[in-house]
Design an enzyme around this catalytic site. Structure first.
Site, PDB file in Angstrom:
ATOM      1  N   ASP A  65       0.855  -1.188   0.000  1.00 60.60           N
ATOM      2  CA  ASP A  65       0.000   0.000   0.000  1.00 60.60           C
ATOM      3  C   ASP A  65       0.889   1.236   0.000  1.00 60.60           C
ATOM      4  OD1 ASP A  65       0.819  -0.459   2.630  1.00 60.60           O
ATOM      5  OD2 ASP A  65      -1.000   0.357   3.499  1.00 60.60           O
ATOM      6  N   TYR A  67       2.963   4.730   0.736  1.00 62.26           N
ATOM      7  CA  TYR A  67       3.619   5.303   1.915  1.00 62.26           C
ATOM      8  C   TYR A  67       2.581   6.081   2.729  1.00 62.26           C
ATOM      9  CZ  TYR A  67       8.164   4.499  -0.433  1.00 62.26           C
ATOM     10  OH  TYR A  67       9.264   3.958  -1.035  1.00 62.26           O
ATOM     11  N   PHE A  78       6.828   2.623  -4.284  1.00 58.39           N
ATOM     12  CA  PHE A  78       8.211   2.880  -3.872  1.00 58.39           C
ATOM     13  C   PHE A  78       8.697   4.295  -4.166  1.00 58.39           C
ATOM     14  CE2 PHE A  78       8.192  -1.796  -4.581  1.00 58.39           C
ATOM     15  CZ  PHE A  78       8.418  -2.188  -3.269  1.00 58.39           C
ATOM     16  N   HIS A 187      11.471  -8.711  -0.274  1.00 57.96           N
ATOM     17  CA  HIS A 187      11.068  -7.308  -0.306  1.00 57.96           C
ATOM     18  C   HIS A 187      12.280  -6.430   0.032  1.00 57.96           C
ATOM     19  CE1 HIS A 187       8.888  -3.617   0.783  1.00 57.96           C
ATOM     20  NE2 HIS A 187       7.901  -4.105   0.053  1.00 57.96           N
TER      21      HIS A 187
END
Length: 222
Positions: A65, A67, A78, A187
């Protein structure tokens, strides 16, 4: 909820966009914005689709989801806009980018240049309540973003799907691997980057897969 999509995305996602479930999601997000702060800003919620039409997608990178802190989310997984400093996951992406293909960190965190080359930077949920991670997860966004992954998979033109972390790897079942290439790694968050993200060389692997499929590579520089 303000909705601006390229025509090809609108057509591909129509079954979800026209559903009562999506209308319910829209009412939920609108109410959340009235009651509290929601990220990203309304005009940026569908930025990933707007910057990378379905017909131009060569690579899909999946996040979770958006930031959840001030000034960070702008609709691309990102990515953050200047002058916001790159968060830890993005700094780790930049470390691997330099190690893999020699591109130095750009001094900002805006990944828009990748989107314009056909890299779809898609979160699985497209909104979040400020300072409350995963607060809009499970509210209906996943049906839309699953449909987006499936729409790329349904095309005859090949693409590369880059799945970082367990959450993104769940989307693998939506991808036709007879036509497309899937690249998996841990990740890039500080909690897991040292357990299989660093050293995974995803950027060179993506370009090699594209080249093998007869598709032009991505320039990862900024």
């Amino acid at each position: 909820m303000h909705l601006e999509l390229p025509d090809d995305w609108r057509l591909a996602l129509a079954p979800v966009l026209d559903s009562e479930g999506f209308r319910e999601l829209g009412r939920f997000v609108d109410e959340e914005r009235r009651r509290s702060q929601v990220f990203p800003p309304e005009q940026d919620v569908f930025a990933a689709f707007a910057l990378t039409p379905l017909s131009s997608v060569k690579v899909v990178i999946l996040g979770q989801d958006p930031y959840h802190d001030d000034g960070q989310a702008h609709g691309l997984c990102f990515s953050v806009k200047p002058p916001t400093k790159p968060p830890p996951s993005l700094r780790n992406i930049f470390k691997e980018l330099e190690s893999d293909v020699g591109v130095p960190p750009p001094g900002h965190g805006d990944l828009t240049a990748w989107c314009r080359q056909g890299v779809l930077l898609l979160n699985t949920a497209l909104t979040v309540r400020a300072h409350e991670p995963a607060s809009h997860t499970g509210r209906g966004w996943e049906k839309l973003t699953d449909a987006a992954v499936a729409a790329v998979s349904a095309r005859t033109q090949p693409a590369v799907f880059c799945l970082w972390g367990a959450h993104a790897k769940k989307k693998r079942v939506l991808i036709d691997e007879t036509r497309h290439v899937v690249i998996e790694a841990a990740h890039p968050s500080p909690l897991s980057a040292s357990s299989g993200f660093f050293g995974s060389k995803p950027f060179s692997a993506i370009n090699q897969a594209l080249t093998d499929k007869g598709v032009g590579p991505v320039s990862w520089s900024f």
